[in-house]
Structures are given as structure tokens and as C-alpha cells.
Design a protein around this motif. Sequence first.
Motif, mmCIF file in Angstrom:
data_model
loop_
_atom_site.group_PDB
_atom_site.id
_atom_site.type_symbol
_atom_site.label_atom_id
_atom_site.label_comp_id
_atom_site.label_asym_id
_atom_site.label_seq_id
_atom_site.Cartn_x
_atom_site.Cartn_y
_atom_site.Cartn_z
ATOM 1 N N SER A 51 0.821 -1.211 0.000
ATOM 2 C CA SER A 51 0.000 0.000 0.000
ATOM 3 C C SER A 51 0.854 1.259 0.000
ATOM 4 N N ALA A 52 0.235 2.363 -0.413
ATOM 5 C CA ALA A 52 0.839 3.685 -0.354
ATOM 6 C C ALA A 52 -0.076 4.579 0.462
ATOM 7 N N PHE A 53 0.448 5.702 0.960
ATOM 8 C CA PHE A 53 -0.335 6.567 1.842
ATOM 9 C C PHE A 53 -0.989 7.702 1.059
ATOM 10 N N PHE A 54 -2.327 7.741 1.121
ATOM 11 C CA PHE A 54 -3.120 8.801 0.498
ATOM 12 C C PHE A 54 -3.404 9.838 1.576
ATOM 13 N N ASP A 55 -2.747 10.986 1.488
ATOM 14 C CA ASP A 55 -2.887 12.036 2.500
ATOM 15 C C ASP A 55 -3.927 13.047 2.025
ATOM 16 N N VAL A 56 -5.102 13.052 2.681
ATOM 17 C CA VAL A 56 -6.192 13.927 2.258
ATOM 18 C C VAL A 56 -5.829 15.398 2.427
ATOM 19 N N ASP A 57 -4.868 15.705 3.303
ATOM 20 C CA ASP A 57 -4.442 17.087 3.466
ATOM 21 C C ASP A 57 -3.435 17.506 2.400
ATOM 22 N N VAL A 58 -2.765 16.556 1.797
ATOM 23 C CA VAL A 58 -1.815 16.856 0.726
ATOM 24 C C VAL A 58 -2.527 16.928 -0.623
ATOM 25 N N ILE A 59 -3.401 15.954 -0.885
ATOM 26 C CA ILE A 59 -4.140 15.935 -2.147
ATOM 27 C C ILE A 59 -5.410 16.760 -1.952
ATOM 28 N N SER A 60 -5.201 18.089 -1.877
ATOM 29 C CA SER A 60 -6.290 19.025 -1.600
ATOM 30 C C SER A 60 -5.929 20.383 -2.178
ATOM 31 N N ASP A 61 -6.871 21.316 -2.106
ATOM 32 C CA ASP A 61 -6.659 22.670 -2.620
ATOM 33 C C ASP A 61 -5.967 23.500 -1.543
ATOM 34 N N SER A 72 -7.826 20.554 -7.619
ATOM 35 C CA SER A 72 -8.075 20.639 -9.059
ATOM 36 C C SER A 72 -7.845 19.286 -9.704
ATOM 37 N N GLU A 73 -8.311 19.137 -10.936
ATOM 38 C CA GLU A 73 -8.069 17.884 -11.667
ATOM 39 C C GLU A 73 -6.580 17.582 -11.754
ATOM 40 N N GLY A 74 -5.800 18.617 -12.062
ATOM 41 C CA GLY A 74 -4.360 18.415 -12.218
ATOM 42 C C GLY A 74 -3.685 17.991 -10.932
ATOM 43 N N HIS A 75 -4.095 18.600 -9.826
ATOM 44 C CA HIS A 75 -3.468 18.275 -8.549
ATOM 45 C C HIS A 75 -3.855 16.867 -8.098
ATOM 46 N N PHE A 76 -5.107 16.488 -8.330
ATOM 47 C CA PHE A 76 -5.514 15.126 -7.980
ATOM 48 C C PHE A 76 -4.745 14.123 -8.831
ATOM 49 N N ALA A 77 -4.666 14.380 -10.127
ATOM 50 C CA ALA A 77 -3.968 13.461 -11.034
ATOM 51 C C ALA A 77 -2.504 13.323 -10.647
ATOM 52 N N GLU A 78 -1.871 14.442 -10.320
ATOM 53 C CA GLU A 78 -0.466 14.405 -9.916
ATOM 54 C C GLU A 78 -0.298 13.630 -8.610
ATOM 55 N N GLY A 79 -1.219 13.867 -7.659
ATOM 56 C CA GLY A 79 -1.110 13.226 -6.351
ATOM 57 C C GLY A 79 -1.288 11.723 -6.407
ATOM 58 N N VAL A 80 -2.300 11.254 -7.120
ATOM 59 C CA VAL A 80 -2.527 9.803 -7.158
ATOM 60 C C VAL A 80 -1.572 9.119 -8.125
ATOM 61 N N GLY A 81 -1.154 9.817 -9.175
ATOM 62 C CA GLY A 81 -0.153 9.255 -10.071
ATOM 63 C C GLY A 81 1.149 8.983 -9.334
ATOM 64 N N ALA A 82 1.493 9.882 -8.390
ATOM 65 C CA ALA A 82 2.712 9.699 -7.594
ATOM 66 C C ALA A 82 2.608 8.490 -6.675
ATOM 67 N N LEU A 83 1.383 8.018 -6.442
ATOM 68 C CA LEU A 83 1.178 6.832 -5.602
ATOM 69 C C LEU A 83 1.102 5.561 -6.428
ATOM 70 N N SER A 84 1.490 5.654 -7.693
ATOM 71 C CA SER A 84 1.555 4.516 -8.607
ATOM 72 C C SER A 84 0.186 4.078 -9.102
ATOM 73 N N VAL A 85 -0.791 4.994 -9.061
ATOM 74 C CA VAL A 85 -2.134 4.689 -9.534
ATOM 75 C C VAL A 85 -2.321 5.216 -10.948
ATOM 76 N N SER A 86 -2.803 4.361 -11.851
ATOM 77 C CA SER A 86 -3.169 4.779 -13.197
ATOM 78 C C SER A 86 -4.682 4.635 -13.354
ATOM 79 N N ASN A 87 -5.208 5.151 -14.449
ATOM 80 C CA ASN A 87 -6.644 5.052 -14.703
ATOM 81 C C ASN A 87 -7.098 3.612 -14.895
ATOM 82 N N ALA A 88 -6.174 2.709 -15.209
ATOM 83 C CA ALA A 88 -6.530 1.318 -15.482
ATOM 84 C C ALA A 88 -6.586 0.456 -14.228
#
Length: 285
Positions: A51-61, A72-88
Motif C-alpha cells: 500500500s501507499a499513503f493517500f494524505d487527504v491534506d496533501v491531495i487538496s486545494d 483541481s483535476e491536475g493536482h488530484f492526477a499528480e497526487g494519485v499518479g505519484a502513488l503509482s495509480v493509473s486510470n486502469a
Amino acid sequence: MTTTTDPLVSTDWLAAHLDDPTVRILDASFKLPGVTPLPREDFLGAHIPGSAFFDVDVISDHGLSLPHMFPSEGHFAEGVGALSVSNAHTVVIYDAGGWVAGPRAWWMFLAFGHTDVRVLDGGLQKWRAEGRAIESGEVDPVPARYTASFDQGFVRSRQQVVANLDSRAAQLVDARPQPRFEGSVPEPRAGLRSGHIPGSRNVPYAKLFDAATGTMKPLGELRAAFKDAGVDLDRPIVTTCGSGVSALVLTLALYRLGVRGTALYDGSWADWGQADGPPVASGPA
């Protein structure tokens, strides 16, 4: 990958998919301000393997004064992409137990267009109680490419909730404990008034899960909790809480009951309860 229409997966299911390359596991644990150790410190001490850590205070406005507002869309995409998550990927989210935060991350993924997302029933509490494997220490996820598409219908602003005071087009359902809803105790965030949004109903989120096992209650008990609070499952619903986190426990339960089209008041009481905020009610609903 699709498992079921139920947004929950069991610990058995996750244990069988720990090495599945199409699955990504995120720890989205959260605590109220001032509570230590911090969730990230807990993650470093013990987490589900892979697992990786999803920090709700980091992935936020970070441009807003309110806590952990939707990014924003870009910030969410950057944040979860950094956690090794892709759309697939199939995303499985858990929290420490007690349901405080896993559903928040689940709703964020849905809002940003990722439908293949699940919540671990019972979280780390149940996982550890069953003697399953854990890891500790830092993780180094391999970044992935992610594209987000935000659906504004998943959230409501203060202005929209104020307008609803007159229209009553949607039911407001508050997830905070009853004493906070009724205004008989101070809020954990300094400077906020006590009470609730006029006309709202109270379904404390802790009523929706079994504290002993950490699992969400059966559908019949979930339905009864909303009915007893005067909530009509056939009418529009907006959930709210202290800061837009535990409200999503209600949203998850409603989703399990087949209710779609609900929304989150993202600012919740951290927004409404400010000294210069809109009208406040107190006492029972």
C-alpha cells in the motif's frame, strides 16, 4: 477489473489480490486536528503490504483556508499518479478502522472519474485482528500516468447549501456525533460556532459500523438508521460533517443501499460554523 456493484471488498478478497498488478492499495487514514501520532506516522509503523499513503491534506486545494478541500483535476492526477495509480487500476482504499477516512478517498476517486474503486470493509483494524501480514517503513511507489475528469455534481458549495435553506430541494444529513450536532459541546476546531445547519438531519457515522469488528452494518440496519433520522432515501441528499471527511461514511452507506446522485458539502462545518457564517440551529433535529 470489476468485482461487484458493492463498493466494499472483504479482507479475504484483498488478501487474494495483494500481488495482483492491476490492483493498487491506498491507506487513507485521517485524524482530527491535534490527535497524535499523525496518520502518516501510523502508516510508517504498520500498513497492508504493497500500500501507499493517500494524505487527504496533501491531495487538496492549498489555496483555500478551509481544510482538505477538493483539489483541481491536475493536482488530484499528480497526487494519485505519484502513488503509482493509473486510470486502469482497481483502487482499494482502507483506513485505520472506524471508517473515518476511507470513504472520503473513495468519493474523491469517483468524483474525478475513476469508477473502479473500492473500500476495504473493516480496514486495517479487521486486517490486523485476523493476523494478516503487515509491513512497516517508507514506501517508494513507481509514478504512473493519471488523467482526472472532475464531475462538479459530486460536491456542493456554501452558496448552494444556503440556497437550499429556502428551497429544501435536498435533504442535509449531518454525520457528526449527536452532541456536536445539537451544539451541546464545542467543536474540535477552534473558533467555530456550535450547532447544525437549519433543517438538517443527524445520522452519526459511528452508528453505521460495528465497532468491535470494524465492518459496516447490514443493509437493513443502515436503512433503519436513515429512516429513524427522518431521511427519505427517495429524495435528493447532501451529506455534511465537520470538514467533509466522515460525511462520506453516510454517502458510502447510501450507495450500498442503492442511492445514487448524492453530493458532499465539501466545506461542511469548518465552513458553515465560522463566526461570520450562515444561520445556525441547535438542539435535536
